[in-house]
Design an enzyme around this catalytic site. Structure first.
Site, PDB file in Angstrom:
ATOM      1  N   THR A  77       0.815  -1.226   0.000  1.00 40.60           N
ATOM      2  CA  THR A  77       0.000   0.000   0.000  1.00 40.60           C
ATOM      3  C   THR A  77       0.844   1.269   0.000  1.00 40.60           C
ATOM      4  O   THR A  77       0.305   2.369  -0.083  1.00 40.60           O
ATOM      5  CB  THR A  77      -0.927   0.030   1.234  1.00 40.60           C
TER       6      THR A  77
ATOM      7  N   ARG B 241      -2.830  -3.436   5.247  1.00 47.09           N
ATOM      8  CA  ARG B 241      -3.988  -3.282   6.142  1.00 47.09           C
ATOM      9  C   ARG B 241      -4.977  -2.243   5.641  1.00 47.09           C
ATOM     10  O   ARG B 241      -6.087  -2.173   6.141  1.00 47.09           O
ATOM     11  CB  ARG B 241      -3.521  -2.874   7.547  1.00 47.09           C
ATOM     12  N   ARG B 242      -4.567  -1.386   4.694  1.00 46.69           N
ATOM     13  CA  ARG B 242      -5.449  -0.289   4.275  1.00 46.69           C
ATOM     14  C   ARG B 242      -6.225  -0.663   3.012  1.00 46.69           C
ATOM     15  O   ARG B 242      -5.694  -0.598   1.900  1.00 46.69           O
ATOM     16  CB  ARG B 242      -4.622   0.992   4.088  1.00 46.69           C
TER      17      ARG B 242
ATOM     18  N   VAL C 151      -0.214  -8.544   9.157  1.00 50.48           N
ATOM     19  CA  VAL C 151       0.737  -9.672   9.215  1.00 50.48           C
ATOM     20  C   VAL C 151       1.008 -10.123  10.650  1.00 50.48           C
ATOM     21  O   VAL C 151       1.519 -11.221  10.868  1.00 50.48           O
ATOM     22  CB  VAL C 151       2.090  -9.358   8.511  1.00 50.48           C
TER      23      VAL C 151
ATOM     24  N   TYR D  12      14.524  -1.806  16.565  1.00 54.41           N
ATOM     25  CA  TYR D  12      14.383  -1.909  15.095  1.00 54.41           C
ATOM     26  C   TYR D  12      15.583  -2.666  14.524  1.00 54.41           C
ATOM     27  O   TYR D  12      15.413  -3.578  13.707  1.00 54.41           O
ATOM     28  CB  TYR D  12      14.260  -0.514  14.466  1.00 54.41           C
TER      29      TYR D  12
ATOM     30  N   GLU E  28       7.019   6.326   3.451  1.00 58.95           N
ATOM     31  CA  GLU E  28       6.283   6.730   4.669  1.00 58.95           C
ATOM     32  C   GLU E  28       6.994   6.219   5.929  1.00 58.95           C
ATOM     33  O   GLU E  28       6.503   6.391   7.047  1.00 58.95           O
ATOM     34  CB  GLU E  28       4.838   6.217   4.598  1.00 58.95           C
TER      35      GLU E  28
END
Ligand code: NDP
Ligand code: 8X3
Length: 251
Positions: free
Chosen positions: A9, A32-33, A59, A151, A187
């Protein structure tokens, strides 16, 4: 050829979907969008006349992953390429100040989510005795930097899984590769900074980051080597970035 792309996405996943589609590869796009998936599916069908299926799921949710991939019709089971791309950084804090919710998000998405999807797709590839899994790691999976702790740990896990999967899937003729980018303007930083777009913009101030299209080109190249050639891993950086922390910026 059929590819399943997680996180299509936005950013690298979306650019890869567009490049794959341009080259005639049918797609299963996920994220998800729902609205973005609908728009992308419509665009890819219209512009490139390929088969596209969109699957909206998180996920991190094993049941959703099992339901979505487990219910694929036969014509979408023959997956040639799995691009394990969905991922995120959430927060950038010293370990002692880290937010547990951020930690869970990164580990659940980048590590467990990648595992859940792989667990569902690998057997399909084993069945068809072919396939290529391409994992999106990061320079953060090769080095650590201040405040990147969890991360970096999640991407080091991707690095280890990439190597482990390659060994386990070798007898089945399945290729496994990873792409490990440095700074790419997507993003990503907006998500990392919880929607603070000004802070996200600053991350790329005075320097030329990679684009999602740069990474998509590399992914496509890795995915289209001859059958006897596997690219184990690629590290790809902006020219002005030497490693995680050394970046030349203009004032
Ligand atoms: P974006 O934020 O632009 O895209 C991330 C994608 O992942 C979106 O499509 C998002 O879709 C999806 N995603 C995130 N969480 C979930 C979830 N729980 N379930 C399903 N899909 C999810 O960032 P990038 O394109 O930059 O990131 C792609 C990958 O590249 C990530 O793995 C990232 O770690 C890695 N990477 C990025 C770098 C960068 O500098 N940008 C550098 C190195 C690696 P949705 O929100 O619709 O679910
Ligand atoms: C994203 C690149 O350097 O922000 O994986 O960790 S970095």
């Amino acid at each position: 050829m059929l590819a399943l792309i997680t996180g299509a996405t936005s950013g690298i996943g979306k650019a890869s979907a567009e490049l794959f589609a341009k080259n005639g590869i049918d797609l299963i796009v996920t994220g998800r969008r729902q609205e973005r998936l609908d728009a992308l599916t419509e665009q890819l069908r219209r512009e490139f006349n390929i088969q596209v299926l969109s699957l909206c799921f998180d996920v991190r949710n094993l049941k959703e992953v099992e339901k979505a991939i487990g219910s694929l019709a036969d014509n979408y089971k023959n997956i040639d390429i799995l691009l394990n791309n969905a991922g995120l950084a959430s927060g950038l804090s010293p370990i002692q100040d880290g937010d547990i919710e951020d930690w869970d998000k990164m580990i659940d998405t980048n590590v467990k989510g990648l595992l859940y999807v792989t667990k569902m797709v690998a057997p399909l590839m084993i069945n068809s005795k072919k396939g290529h899994i391409i994992n999106i790691g990061s320079i953060a999976g090769k080095e650590t930097y201040a405040n990147g702790n969890v991360y970096c740990a999640s991407k080091h896990a991707v690095d280890a899984l990439n190597k482990g999967m390659r060994i386990d899937l070798l007898p089945h003729g399945i290729k496994v590769s990873s792409i490990n980018p440095g700074m790419v303007e997507t993003e990503f930083s907006i998500v990392r900074f919880h929607g603070d777009t000004d802070r996200a913009k600053k991350a790329y101030e005075g320097m030329q980051p990679l684009t999602a299209a740069d990474i998509a080109e590399t992914i496509y190249w890795v995915a289209t080597r001859p059958a006897h050639v596997n690219i184990n891993e690629v590290i790809i950086m902006p020219t002005v970035q030497a490693n995680s922390t050394t970046v030349i910026r203009k004032n």
